[in-house]
Design a protein around this motif. Structure first.
Motif, PDB file in Angstrom:
ATOM      1  N   GLU A 199       1.564   8.329   0.339  1.00  0.00           N
ATOM      2  CA  GLU A 199       0.957   7.019   0.173  1.00  0.00           C
ATOM      3  C   GLU A 199       1.957   5.900  -0.153  1.00  0.00           C
ATOM      4  OE1 GLU A 199      -2.507   6.985  -2.247  1.00  0.00           O
ATOM      5  OE2 GLU A 199      -3.115   5.041  -1.434  1.00  0.00           O
ATOM      6  N   LYS A 216       2.800   2.635   2.144  1.00  0.00           N
ATOM      7  CA  LYS A 216       2.613   1.280   1.624  1.00  0.00           C
ATOM      8  C   LYS A 216       3.884   0.465   1.830  1.00  0.00           C
ATOM      9  CE  LYS A 216       0.939  -0.957  -2.580  1.00  0.00           C
ATOM     10  NZ  LYS A 216       2.108  -1.369  -3.358  1.00  0.00           N
ATOM     11  N   HIS A 248      -2.182   5.788   7.155  1.00  0.00           N
ATOM     12  CA  HIS A 248      -1.874   6.740   6.099  1.00  0.00           C
ATOM     13  C   HIS A 248      -2.743   7.963   6.290  1.00  0.00           C
ATOM     14  CE1 HIS A 248      -2.672   8.031   1.727  1.00  0.00           C
ATOM     15  NE2 HIS A 248      -1.613   8.645   2.167  1.00  0.00           N
ATOM     16  N   GLU A 296      -8.170   4.796   3.392  1.00  0.00           N
ATOM     17  CA  GLU A 296      -6.767   5.145   3.243  1.00  0.00           C
ATOM     18  C   GLU A 296      -5.841   4.089   3.818  1.00  0.00           C
ATOM     19  OE1 GLU A 296      -6.492   9.949   3.392  1.00  0.00           O
ATOM     20  OE2 GLU A 296      -6.603   8.821   5.279  1.00  0.00           O
ATOM     21  N   SER A 297      -6.359   3.364   4.791  1.00  0.00           N
ATOM     22  CA  SER A 297      -5.440   2.492   5.510  1.00  0.00           C
ATOM     23  C   SER A 297      -5.671   1.024   5.208  1.00  0.00           C
ATOM     24  CB  SER A 297      -5.565   2.758   7.007  1.00  0.00           C
ATOM     25  OG  SER A 297      -6.925   2.850   7.343  1.00  0.00           O
TER      26      SER A 297
END
Ligand code: SAM
Lengths: 406, 468
Positions: free
Chosen positions: A136, A140, A159, A404-405
């Motif tokens: 993660e 990022k 991700h 998640e994205s």
């Protein structure tokens, strides 16, 4: 991507070249200062300066070079979050996978995005890169970088764990590049993402042979063909600018000269010592004239030479003193004859030559590059039935994980 | 950006190394022996592959590149792709096989006799296999080799080679590396990346390597941007490698122009035949067309010259038989700051010489010489190893960056040196250090000669990638 303007502007990413081994990215932020061991620079002073300029520091101490970022420079300057790919591998993979303007490419994992930047440059605005990273924090960071580098239109970062959940596109991409520990687990997913209407390609990047073998099996089972493997490296060479190598003629001549000098010296010593003895003898006789030159003559005569001179004298004791002195003079003259050939003398004086050799220590291995192709499935005879149901690229919303994205 | 999907309909530009076979394409066909034949695809003709059969040319039109075909009655059927020939090793080994006559029942004399009797090479090999006393004793691997050889001799099939830059470069390199000045596919890929060729960029190239560099740049421009090549002939240069890329006219014409070493000279005014009728009016329509054509050509020439002389190009790639220093120095003024200069040579000596010269000239930053190493492996179950044959060299690359020098900028070293000197001399210093005046650039404080910029980073632990 990065600025293509002639001059640096506020907000640009520039590469600061400090030395050959030290390049660092710098986001031009007026108000900030760059403080390095090569001097102090105000960002605002760098605005308006043409890319490629050498810039002296404010205090006159040191200078830097202000370079336009390229993916190749970025690879050298980027913050490392993982092991990264370098020029040799990136270039070769790009070429084998036939990545060019307009290509659609999948890469996983993103890592430090060294490969991503290079491929984004090559596919350009008409192509697209789908990049996946399951870590993660790395995802990022990479996402921030892509935005800062103006790559949002070219790179889509997701991700996710591609080995578990696959990719986000179906029947879409021309090429897949896998740089993760277990590429074989992503091979079937990759096959789904590859477009079916033309030849597509895959590359798996693994440092260990055991990984290669598992990957090869997975590729073969999935119907990939022309499986092949490469290893590529860059061998850097260093260059030394030196005078041309001296010839042995010169060395030979030098040795001859040295020998002749020694011989001349020996003969001179013999002569001197003889003379000295003569004078000694003379001096032993009462009330004779002063000995001239005894204090200024060659006093460097060593014991060995003196002994030799004595022996010599003993062997030639029959010769009259006068004739001996004569022969010594001629010997000295002839011994000096060998001289360095004019031609070779000429060649040692002038221009220098550049010599190169491979660096003593080089990278010996990066990874094995396993490649394979997938032929158009729509034309393969055994699949001809399915041909019609293939529609334009479909997105699998099922696989999309918006949480998640973000 | 992040729904995770990205665009689903990215347009693929036309003409970029086409994926379908078109009439007029120059195609590469791989025949069972592994050799590659090249031909121009004409309509309604017969393509003859000798003992591998012949077929109607129209059969290939509109087919995707990269498929394998079987030839029957001059017609083609697509063959399914072949997987790795999984061959299980049996207990058979070479242990019981004598290397003597049992293995090869045919003596040299017998073979000669067979040849004289008119048997072809393949028939002789077939005879050898037939008479191979110990065939059953051979390992599966050797049997496979025999079968492969047999297959190569008898199957009437071939496959088309996709004209990717890699494949085209490899084909030419394998045929005759000297025509490419030893530029191997891996070397070429490094050159294109080092020069940072991107769609929309503007580049200069000097290509005496049959056009392999030009092909590469055009491929990476994707129909957008600019390429000016400088050649040593007065007519447009022939870049035969480009032909195999099958670029469309629309893809290359707006992008590429060529000058030569005379027309690329600012101090020279090209002597062009007049495009005005001598009498003041056109004698005929034919004359008018001819003269108009001339006018267009000369206008284009002057335009290209202007474009070159206005400079600001993003990069320069040189693969030339001529002195690279003269080329680089000549074109240096037309490069933008931070532009990459990439010079290839089959001989390292040529580049070390160039390196020795450039590093003393302000304006050239960080010259580095590298050589590409490439090793290919056979990957077969249980038999993975490097290929027995490999190419010795893909030549050498020198990479350097153009910079705008500032003779007043002084290095940290020079500064310290100066301060020391001033103190020693005990002169009254105004406080503002005077710039160091030196003819050449003051050396950068910690220039480590020739460390390559590309591999400067020491190898790091690749643990994230180790088998886990
Ligand atoms: C060696 S790095 C990639 C470096 C990258 N090619 C570059 O040039 O910078 C490998 C990355 O893959 C990621 N990764 C490993 N397995 C993954 C998986 N199953 N799905 C997504 N990412 C994965 C790791 O987190 C790591 O960041």
């Amino acid at each position: 991507m990065w600025s293509t303007a002639r001059e640096v502007a506020a907000g640009d990413l520039v590469i600061i070249w400090l030395t050959r081994d030290l390049a660092q990215p710098l986001l031009i932020t007026p108000g900030k200062e760059l403080n390095s061991k090569f001097g102090v620079y105000r960002h605002s002073d760098l605005v308006g300066i043409p890319y490629g300029s050498k810039v002296g520091s404010r205090n006159g101490k040191g200078f830097i070079h202000l370079l336009r970022p390229t993916p190749e420079l970025w690879t050298l300057a980027l913050p490392h979050r993982t092991q990264i790919l370098y020029l040799a591998d990136i270039a070769f993979i790009t070429s084998w996978l036939n990545i060019k303007p307009g290509s659609r490419v999948i890469e996983a994992g993103t890592g430090s995005a060294s490969f991503s930047h290079s491929v984004a440059r090559t596919v350009g605005a008409t192509g697209h890169v789908w990049s996946y990273e399951f870590h993660e924090a790395r995802a990022k960071k990479a996402r921030e970088e892509f935005t800062q580098h103006g790559l949002d239109d070219i790179i889509t970062l997701t991700h996710r764990n591609v080995c578990k959940d696959g990719f986000t596109v179906i029947d879409t991409v021309d090429a897949v590049f896998l740089d993760l520990p277990a590429p074989w687990d992503a091979v079937d997913h990759a096959k789904k993402a590859l477009r079916t209407d033309r030849v597509t390609r895959i590359c798996c990047f693994s440092p260990c042979m055991e990984q290669v073998l598992r990957t090869v099996t997975a590729l073969n089972d999935a119907g990939f063909t022309e499986i092949t493997m490469y290893e590529t490296l860059i061998r850097p060479h260093q260059v030394d600018v030196v005078p041309p190598l001296p010839t042995i003629d010169i060395i030979g001549a030098q040795l001859k000269q040295a020998e002749a000098r020694r011989e001349a010296k020996r003969l001179r010593q013999i002569a001197n010592s003889r003379q000295a003895r003569g004078e000694k003898r003379k001096r032993e006789e009462p009330n004779e004239e002063e000995m001239p030159g005894a204090s200024t003559g060659d006093q460097a005569m060593d014991v060995g030479a003196a002994d030799a001179a004595d022996e010599e004298m003993a062997s030639s004791h029959k010769k009259s003193k006068l004739s001996e002195t004569e022969s010594l003079a001629t010997a000295v003259a002839t011994a000096a004859v060998p001289s360095i050939p004019a031609a070779s003398l000429e060649s040692i004086t002038p221009t220098k030559i550049s010599l190169s050799k491979a660096f003593p220590e080089v990278r010996g291995h990066t990874s094995y590059l396993t490649f394979a192709v997938l032929v158009p499935r729509s034309t393969a005879p055994d699949l001809s039935e399915e041909e019609e149901e293939k529609a334009s690229p479909v997105l699998t919303n099922r696989d999309t994980a918006p949480a998640e994205s973000s | 950006m992040d729904s995770g999907e990205g665009p689903s309909s990215v347009s693929q530009p036309e003409g970029t190394g086409a994926t379908k076979i078109k009439l007029g394409d120059t195609i590469l066909l791989r025949i069972p022996s592994g050799d590659i034949r090249t031909l121009k695809l004409e309509k309604d003709s017969t393509i003859n592959l000798g003992k591998f059969g012949s077929f109607f040319s129209n059969e290939l039109i509109d087919q995707p590149y990269g498929l394998a075909y079987d030839i029957t009655d001059k017609k083609l059927t697509v063959l399914p792709p072949k997987g790795l020939q999984e061959v299980e090793d049996t207990d058979a080994t070479n242990e019981l096989i004598n290397d003597g006559q049992a293995v090869q029942p045919l003596t040299v004399e017998e073979i000669e006799a067979l040849k004289k009797s008119g048997l072809s090479a393949s028939e002789i090999i077939e005879k050898q296999i037939e008479q191979h006393a110990n065939f059953q004793l051979k390992t599966e691997y050797s049997k496979e080799k025999y079968k492969k050889r047999k297959e190569a001799k008898y199957s009437k099939s071939f496959s088309t080679v996709i004209p990717t830059l890699f494949n085209v470069c490899e084909y030419w390199f394998n045929k005759d590396p000297s025509r490419l000045r030893d530029i191997r596919p891996d070397t070429l890929s490094q050159m294109l990346n080092l020069a940072s060729i991107r769609p929309g960029g503007r580049y200069l190239a000097v290509d005496d390597a049959s056009g392999v560099v030009v092909a590469g740049i055009l491929d990476r421009l994707g129909g957008k941007g600019r390429l000016i090549t400088i050649c040593d002939v007065d007519s447009p240069p022939a870049y035969p490698v480009v032909t195999h890329m099958n670029f469309s006219k629309e893809f290359t014409t707006p992008v590429m122009s060529s000058l030569n070493w005379a027309t690329a000279d600012e101090d020279y005014t090209p002597v062009l035949p007049s495009s005005e009728p001598t009498s003041g009016s056109y004698k005929s329509d034919a004359q008018k067309t001819r003269l108009n054509k001339r006018k267009i050509a000369s206008n284009a020439l002057f335009q290209t010259r202007d474009e070159l002389f206005n400079g600001e190009f993003d990069g320069l790639i040189v693969a030339s038989q001529y002195d690279p220093f003269s080329i680089v120095q000549k074109l240096f003024p037309y490069l933008a700051g931070s532009a990459s200069i990439v010079v290839h040579s089959p001989q390292v000596h040529v580049l070390s010489d160039l390196h020795g010269k450039l590093r003393d000239i302000p304006g050239y930053l960080g010259p580095a010489i590298t050589e590409a190493f490439l090793r290919r492996y056979q990957v077969l179950p249980g038999r993975t190893h490097p290929m027995m044959n490999a190419s010795g060299s893909g030549g050498f690359i020198l990479h350097v960056i153009k910079i705008y020098d500032d003779p007043n900028a002084s290095s940290v070293m020079a500064h310290r040196h100066k301060v020391k000197k001033l103190r020693a001399e005990n002169t009254s210093n105004t406080g503002t250090p005077t710039p160091v005046q030196s003819k050449t650039a003051t050396p950068s404080p910690t220039v480590i000669e020739d460390a390559t910029m590309t591999e400067a980073e020491p190898m790091k632990d690749h643990s994230t990638n180790a088998t886990s």
